[in-house]
Design a protein around this motif. Structure first.
Motif, PDB file in Angstrom:
ATOM      1  N   LEU A  36       0.782  -1.061  -0.088  1.00  0.00           N
ATOM      2  CA  LEU A  36       0.081  -0.004  -0.089  1.00  0.00           C
ATOM      3  C   LEU A  36       0.775   1.316   0.073  1.00  0.00           C
ATOM      4  N   ALA A  37       2.180   1.353   0.172  1.00  0.00           N
ATOM      5  CA  ALA A  37       3.015   2.458   0.395  1.00  0.00           C
ATOM      6  C   ALA A  37       4.142   2.234  -0.560  1.00  0.00           C
ATOM      7  N   SER A  38       5.005   3.071  -1.015  1.00  0.00           N
ATOM      8  CA  SER A  38       6.071   3.430  -1.793  1.00  0.00           C
ATOM      9  C   SER A  38       7.205   3.101  -0.911  1.00  0.00           C
ATOM     10  N   PRO A  39       8.223   2.354  -1.598  1.00  0.00           N
ATOM     11  CA  PRO A  39       9.501   2.186  -0.640  1.00  0.00           C
ATOM     12  C   PRO A  39      10.073   3.527  -0.147  1.00  0.00           C
ATOM     13  N   GLN A  40      10.189   4.786  -0.711  1.00  0.00           N
ATOM     14  CA  GLN A  40      10.485   5.828  -0.123  1.00  0.00           C
ATOM     15  C   GLN A  40       9.747   6.329   0.953  1.00  0.00           C
ATOM     16  N   GLY A  41       8.122   6.083   0.826  1.00  0.00           N
ATOM     17  CA  GLY A  41       7.446   6.585   1.641  1.00  0.00           C
ATOM     18  C   GLY A  41       7.520   5.541   3.176  1.00  0.00           C
ATOM     19  N   MET A  42       7.826   4.214   2.866  1.00  0.00           N
ATOM     20  CA  MET A  42       7.996   3.313   3.997  1.00  0.00           C
ATOM     21  C   MET A  42       9.221   3.848   4.787  1.00  0.00           C
ATOM     22  N   ASN A  43      10.355   3.977   3.971  1.00  0.00           N
ATOM     23  CA  ASN A  43      11.505   4.415   4.719  1.00  0.00           C
ATOM     24  C   ASN A  43      11.535   5.806   5.389  1.00  0.00           C
ATOM     25  N   LEU A  44      10.741   6.741   4.985  1.00  0.00           N
ATOM     26  CA  LEU A  44      10.684   8.184   5.338  1.00  0.00           C
ATOM     27  C   LEU A  44       9.753   7.876   6.866  1.00  0.00           C
ATOM     28  N   ALA A  45       8.588   6.942   6.611  1.00  0.00           N
ATOM     29  CA  ALA A  45       7.765   7.107   7.825  1.00  0.00           C
ATOM     30  C   ALA A  45       8.345   6.307   8.722  1.00  0.00           C
ATOM     31  N   LYS A  46       8.954   4.911   8.171  1.00  0.00           N
ATOM     32  CA  LYS A  46       9.705   4.372   9.307  1.00  0.00           C
ATOM     33  C   LYS A  46      10.728   5.354  10.356  1.00  0.00           C
ATOM     34  N   GLY A  47      11.541   6.031   9.355  1.00  0.00           N
ATOM     35  CA  GLY A  47      12.686   6.722  10.130  1.00  0.00           C
ATOM     36  C   GLY A  47      11.905   7.875  10.940  1.00  0.00           C
ATOM     37  N   LEU A  48      11.017   8.534  10.670  1.00  0.00           N
ATOM     38  CA  LEU A  48      10.246   9.473  11.286  1.00  0.00           C
ATOM     39  C   LEU A  48       9.896   9.153  12.792  1.00  0.00           C
ATOM     40  N   LEU A  49       9.252   8.078  12.521  1.00  0.00           N
ATOM     41  CA  LEU A  49       8.457   7.565  13.716  1.00  0.00           C
ATOM     42  C   LEU A  49       9.819   6.854  14.829  1.00  0.00           C
ATOM     43  N   GLY A  50      10.806   6.317  14.019  1.00  0.00           N
ATOM     44  CA  GLY A  50      11.800   5.967  14.771  1.00  0.00           C
ATOM     45  C   GLY A  50      12.400   6.941  15.662  1.00  0.00           C
ATOM     46  N   LEU A  51      12.677   8.124  15.011  1.00  0.00           N
ATOM     47  CA  LEU A  51      13.224   9.110  15.680  1.00  0.00           C
ATOM     48  C   LEU A  51      12.491   9.705  16.916  1.00  0.00           C
ATOM     49  N   LEU A  52      11.267   9.452  17.003  1.00  0.00           N
ATOM     50  CA  LEU A  52      10.536   9.687  18.163  1.00  0.00           C
ATOM     51  C   LEU A  52      10.827   8.729  19.427  1.00  0.00           C
ATOM     52  N   TYR A  53      10.992   7.356  18.887  1.00  0.00           N
ATOM     53  CA  TYR A  53      11.126   6.378  19.837  1.00  0.00           C
ATOM     54  C   TYR A  53      12.666   6.595  20.280  1.00  0.00           C
ATOM     55  N   LEU A  54      13.467   6.663  19.634  1.00  0.00           N
ATOM     56  CA  LEU A  54      15.128   6.878  20.025  1.00  0.00           C
ATOM     57  C   LEU A  54      15.020   8.264  20.856  1.00  0.00           C
ATOM     58  N   GLY A  55      14.585   9.284  20.244  1.00  0.00           N
ATOM     59  CA  GLY A  55      14.522  10.649  20.951  1.00  0.00           C
ATOM     60  C   GLY A  55      13.991  10.370  22.516  1.00  0.00           C
ATOM     61  N   ALA A  56      12.888   9.865  22.678  1.00  0.00           N
ATOM     62  CA  ALA A  56      12.210   9.433  23.831  1.00  0.00           C
ATOM     63  C   ALA A  56      13.372   8.859  24.868  1.00  0.00           C
ATOM     64  N   ALA A  57      13.943   7.702  24.272  1.00  0.00           N
ATOM     65  CA  ALA A  57      14.975   6.959  25.263  1.00  0.00           C
ATOM     66  C   ALA A  57      16.063   8.060  25.353  1.00  0.00           C
ATOM     67  N   LEU A  58      16.490   8.737  24.410  1.00  0.00           N
ATOM     68  CA  LEU A  58      17.715   9.556  24.684  1.00  0.00           C
ATOM     69  C   LEU A  58      17.623  10.606  25.706  1.00  0.00           C
TER      70      LEU A  58
END
Length: 303
Positions: A36-58
């Protein structure tokens, strides 16, 4: 050899195996999202959400100062290994099944060891060279068994193979750059900085093409976003963080070859989750590839 060193090396090896398992699970989860999503969209959405996870841990761990050279290495690692490498990986994933994509990514471990020879002055033994040959043989065996006979399907598969090899090369460069930097930066902070650099580069690329909104549009659908949340937890906190922790605790070559055990994790997942029917050639090819990785590891330990 001190007990502390042995303990750190063992912990690094366990982290690398955990990273391999996480990538195997994440590959299956993201393959479903890729319908349902493009490779670029998957990568960007994955990264932006991941930054929230990692930022909270930091916020709980804190930051350490980073010099200009280390910052440059982490930024370069994120752009090459994540912005380019992960996008190519997702391009391969939507053209190939997760099992074939993961087996193909094993070639990246050979690329990483070769780069470690040149950049980090690591010296594999003859056994390691034989092991690298077995990795390539096993991957070729799996690919030969999986390529379809129809011309149209074959072109799609071959395009997927090309993207997979490009992903493997980019990720190998990213790993070596990260290894040079991670000695001075905690793994969690290094992971966050790499991911932030990769997402900034990818967002600039999407913005320049006027496709940024289009890439992220599918994730407005609640069901798909929930799938992303789960898949991202597996990839970011499992795949990325554990791989950085492994690089921090042990040699790049050892961490890399243990990460190459992904095919062993994905084979049972392909059978029980995706309901795939595995051929004997596919199983043997994956075993040969991982066996070659084991020989590389033994050779490095003896060197």
């Amino acid at each position: 050899m001190s007990i502390d060193f042995l303990g750190a090396t063992l912990l690094g090896g366990i982290a690398a195996l955990g990273s391999a398992a996480s990538w195997a699970v994440g590959s299956i989860l993201f393959r479903r999202i890729g319908d349902l999503a493009s490779p670029q969209g998957m990568n960007l959405a994955k990264g932006l959400l991941g930054l929230l996870y990692l930022g909270a841990a930091l916020l709980f761990v804190g930051f350490v100062p980073v010099d200009g050279i280390t910052l440059g290495l982490l930024v370069s690692s994120g752009v090459v290994g994540i912005a380019l490498g992960d996008t190519f990986f997702f391009q391969a994933l939507v053209r190939l099944d997760p099992r074939l994509t993961v087996v193909l990514a094993t070639v990246g471990q050979v690329f990483t060891v070769l780069l470690a020879i040149v950049v980090l002055a690591e010296r594999p033994t003859l056994l390691s060279w034989v092991g690298m040959g077995l990795v390539l043989l096993g991957v070729f065996w799996v690919l030969w068994d999986q390529l379809p006979k129809e011309e149209g399907d074959r072109r799609v598969k071959l395009a997927g193979v090309g993207y997979g090899l490009a992903a493997a090369a980019c990720m190998a460069v990213g790993i070596i750059l990260a290894k040079l930097a991670v000695e001075d930066v905690p793994a969690l902070q290094a992971t966050t900085m790499r991911l932030a650099a990769g997402m900034l580069a990818l967002a600039c690329w999407g913005g320049a093409q006027g496709q940024l909104v289009e890439w992220l549009q599918p994730f407005r659908e609640r069901g798909l976003f929930k799938q992303l949340v789960v898949a991202d937890l597996v990839i970011i906190l499992g795949g990325f963080y554990l791989s950085m922790l492994a690089l921090e605790l042990t040699d790049a070559s050892i961490a890399t070859v243990l990460n190459a055990t992904e095919p062993l994790f994905i084979l049972p997942l392909a059978v029980f989750v995706l309901r795939e029917k595995l051929t004997i050639h596919a199983v043997l090819g994956a075993i040969v590839a991982v066996g070659g990785v084991g020989m590389v590891l033994v050779g490095l330990g003896a060197g």
